[in-house]
Design a protein around this motif. Structure first.
Motif, PDB file in Angstrom:
ATOM      1  N   ASN A   1     -20.273  -1.170   5.630  1.00 56.03           N
ATOM      2  CA  ASN A   1     -20.397  -1.673   4.266  1.00 56.03           C
ATOM      3  C   ASN A   1     -20.995  -3.187   4.554  1.00 56.03           C
ATOM      4  OD1 ASN A   1     -18.071  -2.970   5.029  1.00 56.03           O
ATOM      5  ND2 ASN A   1     -16.982  -2.228   3.320  1.00 56.03           N
TER       6      ASN A   1
ATOM      7  N   GLY B   1       1.473   0.195   5.679  1.00 51.63           N
ATOM      8  CA  GLY B   1       0.626  -0.262   4.779  1.00 51.63           C
ATOM      9  C   GLY B   1      -0.149   0.945   4.223  1.00 51.63           C
ATOM     10  N   GLY B   2      -0.556   0.389   2.689  1.00 52.79           N
ATOM     11  CA  GLY B   2      -1.654   1.583   2.259  1.00 52.79           C
ATOM     12  C   GLY B   2      -2.778   0.906   1.623  1.00 52.79           C
ATOM     13  N   GLY B   3      -3.031  -0.210   2.046  1.00 53.51           N
ATOM     14  CA  GLY B   3      -4.549  -0.871   1.912  1.00 53.51           C
ATOM     15  C   GLY B   3      -5.514  -0.303   2.606  1.00 53.51           C
ATOM     16  N   ASN B   4      -6.739  -1.022   2.477  1.00 54.81           N
ATOM     17  CA  ASN B   4      -7.924  -0.620   3.247  1.00 54.81           C
ATOM     18  C   ASN B   4      -7.851  -0.697   4.636  1.00 54.81           C
ATOM     19  OD1 ASN B   4      -9.718   0.305   1.332  1.00 54.81           O
ATOM     20  ND2 ASN B   4     -10.248  -1.904   0.738  1.00 54.81           N
ATOM     21  N   SER B   5      -7.173  -1.858   4.949  1.00 54.66           N
ATOM     22  CA  SER B   5      -6.977  -1.899   6.564  1.00 54.66           C
ATOM     23  C   SER B   5      -6.222  -0.859   7.107  1.00 54.66           C
ATOM     24  CB  SER B   5      -6.274  -3.285   6.685  1.00 54.66           C
ATOM     25  OG  SER B   5      -7.123  -4.302   6.466  1.00 54.66           O
TER      26      SER B   5
ATOM     27  N   GLU C   1      -8.310   2.558   6.988  1.00 53.07           N
ATOM     28  CA  GLU C   1      -9.320   2.467   7.959  1.00 53.07           C
ATOM     29  C   GLU C   1      -8.805   2.432   9.387  1.00 53.07           C
ATOM     30  OE1 GLU C   1     -13.014   0.333   6.640  1.00 53.07           O
ATOM     31  OE2 GLU C   1     -12.099  -1.041   7.993  1.00 53.07           O
TER      32      GLU C   1
ATOM     33  N   ARG D   1       5.012   1.637   1.139  1.00 55.49           N
ATOM     34  CA  ARG D   1       5.999   1.533   0.411  1.00 55.49           C
ATOM     35  C   ARG D   1       6.440   1.822  -1.191  1.00 55.49           C
ATOM     36  NH1 ARG D   1       5.789  -5.244  -0.091  1.00 55.49           N
ATOM     37  NH2 ARG D   1       4.064  -5.231  -1.226  1.00 55.49           N
ATOM     38  N   ARG D   2       5.185   2.096  -1.622  1.00 54.93           N
ATOM     39  CA  ARG D   2       5.199   2.686  -3.103  1.00 54.93           C
ATOM     40  C   ARG D   2       4.799   4.339  -2.669  1.00 54.93           C
ATOM     41  NH1 ARG D   2       1.402   0.011  -6.606  1.00 54.93           N
ATOM     42  NH2 ARG D   2       0.127  -0.528  -4.738  1.00 54.93           N
TER      43      ARG D   2
ATOM     44  N   ARG E   1      -3.369   1.979  -1.795  1.00 52.40           N
ATOM     45  CA  ARG E   1      -4.168   0.715  -2.584  1.00 52.40           C
ATOM     46  C   ARG E   1      -5.386   0.849  -1.963  1.00 52.40           C
ATOM     47  NH1 ARG E   1      -2.974  -5.039  -3.519  1.00 52.40           N
ATOM     48  NH2 ARG E   1      -0.794  -4.587  -3.401  1.00 52.40           N
TER      49      ARG E   1
ATOM     50  N   PHE F   1      -0.319  -3.238   8.993  1.00 52.02           N
ATOM     51  CA  PHE F   1      -1.564  -3.708   8.436  1.00 52.02           C
ATOM     52  C   PHE F   1      -1.018  -4.046   6.994  1.00 52.02           C
ATOM     53  CE2 PHE F   1      -3.614  -1.326  11.997  1.00 52.02           C
ATOM     54  CZ  PHE F   1      -4.143  -2.477  12.661  1.00 52.02           C
ATOM     55  N   ILE F   2      -0.129  -4.765   6.839  1.00 48.46           N
ATOM     56  CA  ILE F   2       0.385  -4.949   5.388  1.00 48.46           C
ATOM     57  C   ILE F   2      -0.170  -6.208   4.651  1.00 48.46           C
ATOM     58  CG2 ILE F   2       2.508  -3.892   6.181  1.00 48.46           C
ATOM     59  CD1 ILE F   2       3.713  -6.398   6.443  1.00 48.46           C
ATOM     60  N   GLY F   3      -1.231  -6.524   4.889  1.00 47.40           N
ATOM     61  CA  GLY F   3      -1.983  -7.710   4.487  1.00 47.40           C
ATOM     62  C   GLY F   3      -2.256  -9.095   5.065  1.00 47.40           C
ATOM     63  N   LEU F   4      -2.675  -9.929   4.588  1.00 49.45           N
ATOM     64  CA  LEU F   4      -3.103 -11.140   5.127  1.00 49.45           C
ATOM     65  C   LEU F   4      -2.802 -12.572   4.660  1.00 49.45           C
ATOM     66  CD1 LEU F   4      -6.862  -9.649   5.420  1.00 49.45           C
ATOM     67  CD2 LEU F   4      -5.249  -9.630   7.406  1.00 49.45           C
TER      68      LEU F   4
ATOM     69  N   ARG G   1     -12.636  -9.751  -0.421  1.00 47.06           N
ATOM     70  CA  ARG G   1     -12.847 -10.394   1.129  1.00 47.06           C
ATOM     71  C   ARG G   1     -13.487  -9.469   2.042  1.00 47.06           C
ATOM     72  NH1 ARG G   1      -8.235 -13.051  -0.897  1.00 47.06           N
ATOM     73  NH2 ARG G   1      -8.510 -14.973  -1.275  1.00 47.06           N
ATOM     74  N   GLN G   2     -14.769  -9.714   2.294  1.00 44.56           N
ATOM     75  CA  GLN G   2     -15.694  -8.633   3.136  1.00 44.56           C
ATOM     76  C   GLN G   2     -16.427  -9.497   4.061  1.00 44.56           C
ATOM     77  OE1 GLN G   2     -16.240  -5.060   2.114  1.00 44.56           O
ATOM     78  NE2 GLN G   2     -14.070  -5.465   1.800  1.00 44.56           N
TER      79      GLN G   2
HETATM   80  P1  NDP Z   1      -3.807  -5.206   1.211  1.00 36.64           P
HETATM   81  O1  NDP Z   1      -3.069  -6.539   0.601  1.00 36.64           O
HETATM   82  O2  NDP Z   1      -5.067  -4.702   0.564  1.00 36.64           O
HETATM   83  O3  NDP Z   1      -2.668  -3.995   1.527  1.00 36.64           O
HETATM   84  C1  NDP Z   1      -1.585  -4.296   2.048  1.00 36.64           C
HETATM   85  C2  NDP Z   1      -0.802  -2.874   1.949  1.00 36.64           C
HETATM   86  O4  NDP Z   1       0.459  -3.308   2.568  1.00 36.64           O
HETATM   87  C3  NDP Z   1      -0.182  -2.580   0.587  1.00 36.64           C
HETATM   88  O5  NDP Z   1      -0.374  -1.281   0.605  1.00 36.64           O
HETATM   89  C4  NDP Z   1       1.023  -3.249   0.556  1.00 36.64           C
HETATM   90  O6  NDP Z   1       1.892  -2.620  -0.664  1.00 36.64           O
HETATM   91  C5  NDP Z   1       1.490  -2.929   1.862  1.00 36.64           C
HETATM   92  N1  NDP Z   1       2.711  -4.041   2.161  1.00 36.64           N
HETATM   93  C6  NDP Z   1       2.727  -5.415   1.868  1.00 36.64           C
HETATM   94  N2  NDP Z   1       3.877  -6.103   2.186  1.00 36.64           N
HETATM   95  C7  NDP Z   1       4.294  -4.836   2.844  1.00 36.64           C
HETATM   96  C8  NDP Z   1       5.807  -4.928   3.454  1.00 36.64           C
HETATM   97  N3  NDP Z   1       6.453  -5.954   3.490  1.00 36.64           N
HETATM   98  N4  NDP Z   1       6.450  -3.724   4.062  1.00 36.64           N
HETATM   99  C9  NDP Z   1       5.767  -2.505   3.844  1.00 36.64           C
HETATM  100  N5  NDP Z   1       4.281  -2.586   3.126  1.00 36.64           N
HETATM  101  C10 NDP Z   1       3.958  -3.765   2.572  1.00 36.64           C
HETATM  102  O7  NDP Z   1      -4.189  -5.635   2.878  1.00 36.64           O
HETATM  103  P2  NDP Z   1      -5.282  -5.425   3.602  1.00 36.64           P
HETATM  104  O8  NDP Z   1      -5.041  -6.025   4.959  1.00 36.64           O
HETATM  105  O9  NDP Z   1      -5.391  -3.777   3.928  1.00 36.64           O
HETATM  106  O10 NDP Z   1      -6.598  -5.718   3.155  1.00 36.64           O
HETATM  107  C11 NDP Z   1      -6.923  -7.144   2.890  1.00 36.64           C
HETATM  108  C12 NDP Z   1      -8.208  -7.496   2.223  1.00 36.64           C
HETATM  109  O11 NDP Z   1      -9.196  -7.094   3.039  1.00 36.64           O
HETATM  110  C13 NDP Z   1      -8.348  -6.500   1.061  1.00 36.64           C
HETATM  111  O12 NDP Z   1      -9.275  -7.135  -0.122  1.00 36.64           O
HETATM  112  C14 NDP Z   1      -8.977  -5.348   1.341  1.00 36.64           C
HETATM  113  O13 NDP Z   1      -9.934  -4.632   0.314  1.00 36.64           O
HETATM  114  C15 NDP Z   1     -10.018  -5.955   2.270  1.00 36.64           C
HETATM  115  N6  NDP Z   1     -10.743  -4.856   3.424  1.00 36.64           N
HETATM  116  C16 NDP Z   1     -11.592  -4.105   3.010  1.00 36.64           C
HETATM  117  C17 NDP Z   1     -12.042  -3.260   4.039  1.00 36.64           C
HETATM  118  C18 NDP Z   1     -13.482  -2.495   3.770  1.00 36.64           C
HETATM  119  O14 NDP Z   1     -13.855  -2.544   2.952  1.00 36.64           O
HETATM  120  N7  NDP Z   1     -13.938  -1.656   4.683  1.00 36.64           N
HETATM  121  C19 NDP Z   1     -11.461  -2.898   5.212  1.00 36.64           C
HETATM  122  C20 NDP Z   1     -10.254  -3.464   5.571  1.00 36.64           C
HETATM  123  C21 NDP Z   1      -9.814  -4.669   4.446  1.00 36.64           C
HETATM  124  P3  NDP Z   1       1.636  -2.632  -2.019  1.00 36.64           P
HETATM  125  O15 NDP Z   1       0.424  -1.691  -2.295  1.00 36.64           O
HETATM  126  O16 NDP Z   1       2.864  -1.849  -2.515  1.00 36.64           O
HETATM  127  O17 NDP Z   1       1.479  -4.017  -2.394  1.00 36.64           O
END
Ligand code: NDP
Length: 300
Positions: free
Chosen positions: A47, A146-150, A153, A170-171, A175, A232-235, A279-280
């Motif tokens: 992207n 984790g359930g985010g983009n990272s 992917e 966890r939910r 995301r 992959f639980i965030g940054l 953040r991209q």
């Molecule tokens: P995110 O913050 O987007 O997602 C973190 C995930 O981890 C969520 O599902 C969150 O759950 C879960 N989580 C957080 N803390 C815990 C914990 N202690 N235990 C269990 N689960 C937990 O982080 P990412 O690293 O995925 O992404 C960071 C940024 O980078 C975002 O803005 C993302 O969009 C971007 N990105 C974009 C990409 C792309 O466009 N191709 C690729 C990778 C990243 P909950 O939802 O409940 O908070």
């Protein structure tokens, strides 16, 4: 005295170096690791407009391009930045550099699960980089948290190597972007476990053999058999070394204006380390271009 020191050689830092050095500035880029930042940990960049490349390839191409305009690069972890009236001092251990302007582009680091044995087993079954360590799990079972983009992917990437990929969320919702969720659904060897949180790691003979998870509602414990764990639980932003400057928000991200300048005159920030929505790679390079061009104009 340098014109500009850039701390961090990811897409934001390298783009700022390209713009500023191309406009004639004397630029030094400092980084503790390989140029390219998180690009080096990304399998496929799909992207960033106009290109479909492997992350490390794009990183190297950005790096070469800014060096071709005269920017210099050195390895070094910056420990402190001192603000003097019309110049700045950047400390790398016991070494220091002086420049008229400083740009901070240090990005973010992976958040830890903070569960027992996570630290001890890092590099021995626990990994924060699927591209780096995925190949060790050929034909094995791995578990992504984790359930985010990272997370999504990297699960898709790992599903082509491992026999099975579990995802712990966890939910009860993901995301991640719908496009990635649709791609995930096509993978037959990925199983999602909703409403589960990582609790502890099971180790046998110094090897990871399982992940104990707790139910988000009932807190009941169960074990998922796995040889690899990929959180992959965030940054979190890398800003510990600028705490003395009072330029960060409550989450640790750096606050900047439309020229990417912080409230400390002459100190700029760009990319993932700044407070922003998206953040991209493309937004990091955008920030770097704005900062590099603006700083070069101040030198005229
Ligand atoms: P995110 O913050 O987007 O997602 C973190 C995930 O981890 C969520 O599902 C969150 O759950 C879960 N989580 C957080 N803390 C815990 C914990 N202690 N235990 C269990 N689960 C937990 O982080 P990412 O690293 O995925 O992404 C960071 C940024 O980078 C975002 O803005 C993302 O969009 C971007 N990105 C974009 C990409 C792309 O466009 N191709 C690729 C990778 C990243 P909950 O939802 O409940 O908070």
């Amino acid at each position: 005295m340098l014109d500009l020191i850039i701390v961090g050689a990811g897409p934001a830092g390298l783009t700022a170096a390209l713009y500023a050095s191309r406009a004639g500035a004397n630029v030094l880029v400092l980084d503790g690791g390989a140029p390219g930042g998180k690009l080096n940990l990304t399998a496929e960049i799909e992207n960033y407009p106009g290109t479909k490349m492997k992350g490390p390839e794009l990183a190297y191409s950005m790096y070469e391009q800014c060096l071709s305009f005269g920017a210099k690069q050195e390895y070094g972890e910056v420990t402190k930045i001192e603000n003097k009236e019309d110049y700045k001092i950047v400390y790398v251990g016991d070494k220091s550099y002086e420049a008229r302007y400083v740009l901070i582009a240090t990005g973010t680091k992976e958040r830890k699960m903070n569960i027992p044995l996570e630290e001890e087993m890092t590099g021995r079954g626990v990994s924060y980089c699927a591209v780096c360590d995925g190949p060790f799990f050929k034909g094995k079972t791995v578990t992504v948290i984790g359930g985010g983009n990272s997370a999504i992917e990297e699960s898709i990437y790992l599903s082509d190597i491992a026999e099975k990929v579990n995802i712990i969320v966890r939910r009860d919702v993901l995301r991640a972007d719908q496009y990635l969720v649709d791609k995930l659904k096509q993978k037959e060897n990925i199983e999602i476990h909703f409403l589960k949180k990582p609790y502890s790691i099971e180790v046998t003979d110094q090897k990871v053999t399982g992940l104990v998870v707790s139910d988000s509602k009932t807190e009941e414990l169960s074990t998922i058999t796995t040889q690899g764990i990929f959180p992959f639980i965030g940054l979190d932003p890398i800003t510990d070394f600028v705490k003395n400057l009072d330029i960060i928000d409550e989450y640790g991200y750096i606050l900047v204006d439309e020229n990417q300048e912080t409230k400390v005159s002459g100190i700029f920030a760009a990319g993932d380390v700044t407070s922003k929505q998206l953040r991209q790679v493309v937004t990091a390079t955008n920030d770097g271009a704005i900062a590099g061009q603006y700083i070069a104009s101040l030198l005229k």
